[in-house]
Write an enzyme that holds these catalytic residues in place. Structure first.
Site, PDB file in Angstrom:
ATOM      1  N   ASP A 106      35.779 -21.145   0.562  1.00  0.00           N
ATOM      2  CA  ASP A 106      34.544 -20.424   0.797  1.00  0.00           C
ATOM      3  C   ASP A 106      34.219 -20.338   2.284  1.00  0.00           C
ATOM      4  O   ASP A 106      33.701 -21.305   2.873  1.00  0.00           O
ATOM      5  CB  ASP A 106      33.402 -21.155   0.044  1.00  0.00           C
ATOM      6  CG  ASP A 106      32.079 -20.459   0.233  1.00  0.00           C
ATOM      7  OD1 ASP A 106      31.039 -21.036  -0.160  1.00  0.00           O
ATOM      8  OD2 ASP A 106      32.059 -19.343   0.783  1.00  0.00           O
ATOM      9  N   ASP A 143      32.628 -13.527   3.793  1.00  0.00           N
ATOM     10  CA  ASP A 143      32.377 -14.611   2.849  1.00  0.00           C
ATOM     11  C   ASP A 143      33.311 -14.549   1.638  1.00  0.00           C
ATOM     12  O   ASP A 143      33.027 -13.881   0.639  1.00  0.00           O
ATOM     13  CB  ASP A 143      30.916 -14.548   2.385  1.00  0.00           C
ATOM     14  CG  ASP A 143      30.559 -15.746   1.536  1.00  0.00           C
ATOM     15  OD1 ASP A 143      29.384 -15.871   1.125  1.00  0.00           O
ATOM     16  OD2 ASP A 143      31.455 -16.571   1.244  1.00  0.00           O
TER      17      ASP A 143
HETATM   18  C1  LIG Z   1      27.417 -17.843  -3.880  1.00  0.00           C
HETATM   19  C2  LIG Z   1      28.597 -18.376  -3.107  1.00  0.00           C
HETATM   20  C3  LIG Z   1      28.844 -19.882  -3.330  1.00  0.00           C
HETATM   21  C4  LIG Z   1      29.197 -20.099  -4.810  1.00  0.00           C
HETATM   22  C5  LIG Z   1      30.499 -19.826  -5.255  1.00  0.00           C
HETATM   23  C6  LIG Z   1      30.824 -20.008  -6.603  1.00  0.00           C
HETATM   24  C7  LIG Z   1      29.864 -20.431  -7.512  1.00  0.00           C
HETATM   25  C8  LIG Z   1      30.215 -20.569  -8.983  1.00  0.00           C
HETATM   26  C9  LIG Z   1      31.526 -21.287  -9.157  1.00  0.00           C
HETATM   27  C10 LIG Z   1      29.144 -21.313  -9.742  1.00  0.00           C
HETATM   28  C11 LIG Z   1      30.334 -19.164  -9.565  1.00  0.00           C
HETATM   29  C12 LIG Z   1      28.571 -20.690  -7.067  1.00  0.00           C
HETATM   30  C13 LIG Z   1      28.232 -20.518  -5.717  1.00  0.00           C
HETATM   31  C14 LIG Z   1      28.452 -18.033  -1.642  1.00  0.00           C
HETATM   32  N1  LIG Z   1      29.439 -18.744  -0.834  1.00  0.00           N
HETATM   33  N2  LIG Z   1      29.379 -18.513   0.526  1.00  0.00           N
HETATM   34  C15 LIG Z   1      27.070 -18.311  -1.109  1.00  0.00           C
HETATM   35  N3  LIG Z   1      26.574 -19.519  -0.824  1.00  0.00           N
HETATM   36  N4  LIG Z   1      25.334 -19.291  -0.345  1.00  0.00           N
HETATM   37  N5  LIG Z   1      25.090 -17.976  -0.300  1.00  0.00           N
HETATM   38  N6  LIG Z   1      26.186 -17.372  -0.759  1.00  0.00           N
HETATM   39  C16 LIG Z   1      26.352 -15.921  -0.800  1.00  0.00           C
HETATM   40  C17 LIG Z   1      25.387 -15.322  -1.770  1.00  0.00           C
HETATM   41  C18 LIG Z   1      24.062 -15.218  -1.449  1.00  0.00           C
HETATM   42  C19 LIG Z   1      23.172 -14.634  -2.372  1.00  0.00           C
HETATM   43  C20 LIG Z   1      23.663 -14.198  -3.587  1.00  0.00           C
HETATM   44  C21 LIG Z   1      25.003 -14.340  -3.891  1.00  0.00           C
HETATM   45  C22 LIG Z   1      25.894 -14.887  -2.984  1.00  0.00           C
HETATM   46  O1  LIG Z   1      25.238 -13.825  -5.141  1.00  0.00           O
HETATM   47  C23 LIG Z   1      23.992 -13.380  -5.628  1.00  0.00           C
HETATM   48  O2  LIG Z   1      23.003 -13.608  -4.620  1.00  0.00           O
END
Ligand SMILES: C[C@H](Cc1ccc(C(C)(C)C)cc1)[C@H](NN)c1nnnn1Cc1ccc2c(c1)OCO2
Length: 326
Positions: free
Chosen positions: A33, A218
């Site tokens: 990530d 990302d």
């Molecule tokens: C979401 C991922 C981090 C993650 C990855 C996988 C998972 C699961 C395995 C449980 C499926 C949960 C979490 C991202 N990484 N930089 C992240 N970490 N912090 N912000 N983002 C990006 C963002 C920000 C906002 C949003 C989004 C995305 O999708 C919908 O709204």
């Protein structure tokens, strides 16, 4: 200097990509990530009710594990998920390159999204360590721990649509892209691989948007989350599209012809083919778009939808991010 290569295998809908990582001799499948900076794993310290289907790291079975007494971590992600726990150090190997005494964050609690995603045994952050959540002392990412041993202080991502791709550390494999690599300077002060994105194109028509938010590269996000007015402008060109709150975003008839969408990576516009901008089926005739609104969060998030179409270079030596056609 060393180089290393590891596969990145997609889960359903290319929602995430998982790569094998060896921690103290135990192999777990982690989600690399570039939008976070914690290396955390499912561990035997979790309630067993939360670990079914997951591989858990068992510190008692690693002869090289050292507890970091008193240290804790707690992370919340933008999609509402999160995890927390305690910390130790161990040898962490990826594709044959080993970082010794790498901080490994053991989960003692994870949110429901992680419990139910049985393919995911944790995350390996590749953003900058100033946003690591370990307290009282922030810890380095795996890449920052090993960077000085690498041939070049960089890594690349080659993610594929419904197929395995690769992450490479320490070298740029010229067989993985065509043409030039187009770089943008990165502002790492916020901890992300962040760059300016002040224009876009829809169906070949270019627009400048001086007020557009900066973007981050990302790999941990599935979609392309763009400023609200840009998402609106894009779907205005898609007949029958609507922003459906029950589905969580823009949907449209699967028969629609999606226009190409160009995103600015600094001064370069990377054109994403419309034919690859559908994320998933909602039902047999309705589709969910790969381009969605960032709800004006002030940051545009360029996720796997971009990486599936462009080879990416994360260059810490020159603090720049680059893309190339593939
Ligand atoms: C979401 C991922 C981090 C993650 C990855 C996988 C998972 C699961 C395995 C449980 C499926 C949960 C979490 C991202 N990484 N930089 C992240 N970490 N912090 N912000 N983002 C990006 C963002 C920000 C906002 C949003 C989004 C995305 O999708 C919908 O709204």
């Amino acid at each position: 200097g060393e180089t290393a290569e590891v596969t990145a295998s997609p889960e359903a809908n290319d929602a995430e990509y998982l790569s094998p990582v060896s921690i103290g001799g135990q192999t777990l499948n982690l989600d690399f990530d570039t939008g976070s900076a914690d290396l955390w794993v499912f561990s035997t310290e979790l309630p067993t009710s939360e670990t079914s289907g997951h591989t858990t790291f068992d510190p008692s079975k690693s002869s090289t594990f050292k507890k970091y007494d008193g240290a804790t971590w707690k992370i919340s992600y933008g999609d509402g998920s999160g995890a927390s726990g305690d910390v130790g150090f161990d040898n962490v190997a990826i594709g044959g390159a080993t970082a010794t005494s790498q901080a490994v964050e053991l989960a003692t609690s994870v949110s429901s999204q992680f419990v139910s995603d049985q393919a995911n045994d944790g995350l390996l952050g590749l953003a900058f360590s100033n946003i690591n959540t370990v307290s009282p002392t922030k810890q380095k990412t795996w890449f920052e721990t090993i960077k000085s041993q690498l041939e070049n202080p960089l890594f690349t991502a080659d993610l594929e649509k419904d197929a395995s791709g690769t992450y490479d550390f320490g070298n740029i494999d010229s067989s993985k892209y065509t043409g030039d690599i187009h770089y943008a300077p990165v502002d790492k002060s916020g901890g992300f691989w962040e760059f300016n994105s002040k224009s876009y194109s829809i169906g070949g028509t270019k627009s400048s948007c001086t007020t557009c938010s900066p973007a981050i590269a990302d790999t941990g996000t599935s979609l392309l989350l763009v400023d609200d007015d840009v998402a609106k402008a894009y779907y205005a060109q898609v007949d029958g599209s609507k922003n459906d709150s029950t589905q969580g975003g823009y949907v449209y008839p699967c028969s629609s012809n999606l226009p190409d969408f160009g995103i600015a990576i600094g001064d370069y516009i990377a054109v994403l083919k419309g034919s690859d901008l559908t994320y998933a089926n909602v039902d047999s005739s309705t589709c969910f778009g790969g381009i969605q609104s960032n709800a004006n969060s002030g940051m545009q998030i360029f996720g796997d939808v971009m990486f599936k179409q462009y080879f990416a270079v994360f260059d810490a030596g020159n603090t720049q991010f680059g893309v190339a056609s593939k």
